[in-house]
Design an enzyme around this catalytic site. Sequence first.
Site, PDB file in Angstrom:
ATOM      1  CB  CYS A   1      -0.993  -0.051   1.158  1.00  0.00           C
ATOM      2  SG  CYS A   1      -2.364   1.093   0.967  1.00  0.00           S
TER       3      CYS A   1
ATOM      4  CG  HIS B   1      -3.820  -3.943   2.961  1.00  0.00           C
ATOM      5  ND1 HIS B   1      -2.845  -3.389   3.758  1.00  0.00           N
ATOM      6  CD2 HIS B   1      -4.467  -2.902   2.385  1.00  0.00           C
ATOM      7  CE1 HIS B   1      -2.908  -2.072   3.676  1.00  0.00           C
ATOM      8  NE2 HIS B   1      -3.884  -1.754   2.844  1.00  0.00           N
TER       9      HIS B   1
ATOM     10  CD  GLU C   1      -1.524  -6.301   5.461  1.00  0.00           C
ATOM     11  OE1 GLU C   1      -1.778  -5.101   5.659  1.00  0.00           O
ATOM     12  OE2 GLU C   1      -1.103  -6.728   4.366  1.00  0.00           O
TER      13      GLU C   1
END
Length: 190
Positions: free
Chosen positions: A76, A163, A165
Amino acid sequence: MTILVINNKGQYNHRIQRSLQYLKIPTELVPNTLSIEEIEAKNPIGLILGGGPSIEGAGNSEEYIKHFDIPILGICLGHQLIAKAYGGQIDTSNTESYAKVEINIVNDENLFSGLAPKMEVWSSHKDEVKSIPDDFEILANSNLCDVESFKHTEKDVYGIQFHPEVHHTPKGSTIFENFYEICKKRCNND
């Protein structure tokens, strides 16, 4: 054999570290205010530049990008910082929100190994890379963003807008595993 996660004060930076730990990848979360010398003393095999609210709060992240010759993955804001450091263009997106997005993987070597041709991801599009720097190639795009991911053509420097994660990116752990393999391979070749 540690990967340092650079905390750019984004809400998911701790999740990046936890995701790596869950995968048994040695990692340490460090503030983006550490000096080059402090990072060097930790002898990392790779850096992951986490997300954050703004470029102004990115501390020394851009210096790390320019200084270190080890694998780097920007997530990001980290992705945008890599583009900026190498001369790319960043601007506000047309859709300022988090969204579940299907990306089209146009190069499935290395970072996207085993994930092509499409992947569902959780992406933030407040700001995004509008044009990639020279010596970079696009790895993935979507209907919301032309540059969901890129890489340097000669260095192990990668950026992703989304993302990996979070659980909204079901195969995000594969991105981290692939990046760790890139780091280990590079470490063994040096």
